[in-house]
Design a protein around this motif. Structure first.
Motif, short mmCIF file in Angstrom:
data_model
loop_
_atom_site.label_atom_id
_atom_site.label_comp_id
_atom_site.label_asym_id
_atom_site.label_seq_id
_atom_site.Cartn_x
_atom_site.Cartn_y
_atom_site.Cartn_z
N LEU A 4 -58.94 9.05 13.76
CA LEU A 4 -57.69 9.49 14.54
C LEU A 4 -56.50 9.96 13.34
CD1 LEU A 4 -57.98 6.60 16.94
CD2 LEU A 4 -58.68 8.98 17.32
N SER A 59 -50.55 1.55 17.73
CA SER A 59 -50.29 1.45 19.11
C SER A 59 -50.48 2.71 19.91
CB SER A 59 -48.86 0.59 19.42
OG SER A 59 -47.98 1.41 19.22
N HIS A 60 -50.09 3.54 19.59
CA HIS A 60 -50.30 4.91 20.13
C HIS A 60 -51.77 5.37 20.64
CE1 HIS A 60 -49.11 9.20 21.58
NE2 HIS A 60 -50.36 9.45 20.93
N CYS A 61 -52.46 5.00 19.63
CA CYS A 61 -53.98 5.31 19.97
C CYS A 61 -54.71 4.31 20.68
CB CYS A 61 -54.54 5.18 18.56
SG CYS A 61 -54.11 6.73 17.38
N ALA A 118 -53.19 2.70 23.29
CA ALA A 118 -52.44 2.66 24.36
C ALA A 118 -53.27 2.39 25.82
CB ALA A 118 -51.50 3.69 24.79
N THR A 119 -54.39 3.24 25.81
CA THR A 119 -55.29 3.09 27.05
C THR A 119 -56.78 2.84 26.66
OG1 THR A 119 -55.66 5.48 26.81
CG2 THR A 119 -53.79 4.73 28.12
N ARG A 120 -56.97 2.52 25.36
CA ARG A 120 -58.41 2.17 25.10
C ARG A 120 -58.40 1.29 23.84
NH1 ARG A 120 -60.70 7.21 21.15
NH2 ARG A 120 -59.10 8.81 21.73
#
Lengths: 325, 325
Positions: free
Chosen positions: B83, B246-248, B250-252
């Motif tokens: 990422l 934390s951005h990466c 956020a939902t996983r």
């Protein structure tokens, strides 16, 4: 032959062979411990796996057990890569309207593909956790292939030689987050949580004539809380898996265990319904001015199964509850 | 502690420990066969790895060998995910000009991150194969972190707890293909071939005060055919690794062995030069109206090494030849 991965507490699980009628299963551990291992040395191991499958179908495996989808992880819980196209043009056109986004250049002639997370693929009966309903939780019913090693620059004509297994999947999506990420050009990180897979991956011969033209020619039945919303046909894909594979391998080699998806199965035919809620909603907007079907809520169940003309379900069923993380 | 992966014919290679001064190496096979295995059970294995590293630094490992970067694969040849952000705003602003692209929304306040191929990461001395010079082959000098398991929804404040190792890398890019893919919103499949890594991954304590504010505070020296073109400083990143993680997440959830990159290291200071050729060229265009520096050609060598104030190179050097696939 049909293959599944049973959970055993490890990250990659345990490879099992499943009978053609999905009634029986037998561990393949004497041949390959994991699906990953099988895919990495497929040519060496496939004959022994196939012999076990034939014995299982013939009732000649004494230690066979009833097949239990609830024990399944994704057939390949950690894939080398997850590359997902958008090859049903009807879906793409509706999404442009849903997202109020500009048309994707060359959408009908050059595949678009995004790379998603491949390290945390989910099993067919696992509760599916999401952070918030506010993110507009949606499903995307799709088909996919798992390939072996694909050399850089593989042409479309040679691409299908690398297909090892076929899969059926749900590419869960968070619609509230998708247009924003798309507008930034880097693809989706937050709008695409983990992807879920039907219990068995199958060799192409399992489908007979329904594996044709590099497409899975089956209807994908999609239901929410028992109510069918979609039965779109996989044959309508604008791009074959051959084209998708060669697109992905144009400048890089793909490694064994890469999964390539069709994008949401979608047909122009209103009778076919939809394999995602964004489509349902945009069709409602076009017809009535407002959407009436909500996105998914915690507690909803999503079921997806491809069916043959005689009613069999070659991949088994994805049947998951949407839950709060 | 410094860790490397020696090629042994397998896909994941063999884990070795490297001395702090990059002179000696010893196999870690009695502790963990591969970097992947070490990362998956890091808390259990790190003490033994660290003890081996201390013995190596102290000259107490009889079977130690001279460290040979030419034997190295990427420290983690197959990562769970790759990422990559774009957190040096100076680079992003120049790329807008280079690609003649519209500004990315919220570029300075919300990270942009793409997911790239993580299944075929390349070693520091491997010849780097590309299909065609016409694709405008470019380098991107970057820093990165390798994390352990990161729960979904991890906040910035807690994110650095999950950092296991630091890396230095070259995110090879094909500039001719990048703007077109970016305009389609799905991220890059063809414009981002395999990524290459400096020989050793290091624990954050190896950098002392140069690991600060969630940033690698070192200059990244970049040279083409022996001529230095860049010496940009990693401290100028607009987003810390904490913010990127934390951005990466956020939902996983992220799984152990995920690599998160800074994007091209880039400084506003003209003395710092550039870590990619697209920047060099757009600066030439802004100054002279035309670019005079070409993209990379087959036969060119790209060398990248981060240096401390006292001249040491904590990650070793990436030094690769660009070759025809």
């Amino acid at each position: 032959m049909k293959l599944a991965t049973y959970a055993d507490g490890s990250r990659d699980g345990q490879l099992w062979i499943v009978s053609r009628d999905l009634r029986l299963a037998a561990p393949a551990r004497d041949i390959a411990p994991t699906m990953r291992a099988a895919l990495e040395t497929w040519d060496d191991l496939a004959p022994a796996l196939r012999a076990l499958a034939e014995d299982l179908d013939g009732g000649r495996v004494p230690h066979a057990e009833p097949f239990d989808p609830a024990r399944c992880m994704a057939p390949l819980p950690r894939a080398s890569a997850w590359l997902d196209g958008s090859s049903f043009l009807h879906h793409g056109r509706l999404m442009e309207k849903a997202f109020n986004a500009p048309p994707i250049p060359d959408f009908g002639t050059v595949p678009v593909v995004y790379q998603g997370g491949s390290d945390d693929l989910r099993g067919p009966c696992e509760p599916m956790p999401f952070v918030s309903e506010e993110h507009q939780i949606d499903m995307e019913g799709e088909f996919g292939v798992i390939v072996g090693d694909v050399p850089m620059g593989t042409e479309t004509e040679a691409a299908l030689d690398h297909v090892r297994l076929l899969v059926q999947l749900n590419d869960w999506s968070l619609r509230k987050l998708a247009p924003y990420e798309m507008s930034r050009g880097f693809g989706w990180i937050q709008a695409k949580p983990s992807t879920s897979f039907a219990p068995v991956a199958i060799t192409p011969d399992e489908l007979g004539d329904a594996w044709r033209d590099g497409r899975i020619q089956l209807r994908l039945h999609v239901a929410i809380n028992g109510r069918e919303v979609g039965r779109a046909h996989g044959g309508a894909s604008a791009f074959s898996f051959a084209r998708l594979i060669s697109h992905c391998a144009a400048t890089r080699r793909l490694s064994a265990g890469t999964i390539i998806g069709t994008g949401t199965v979608s047909n122009d035919d209103p009778q076919a319904g939809s394999s995602c809620l964004s489509e349902v909603r945009v069709l409602e907007i076009l017809r009535d001015g407002v959407p009436k079907t909500p996105f998914l809520s915690f507690g909803d169940r999503v079921r997806m199964e491809a069916r043959t003309d005689d009613g069999s379900t070659p991949f088994g069923a994805l049947d998951q509850e949407v839950v709060k993380a």
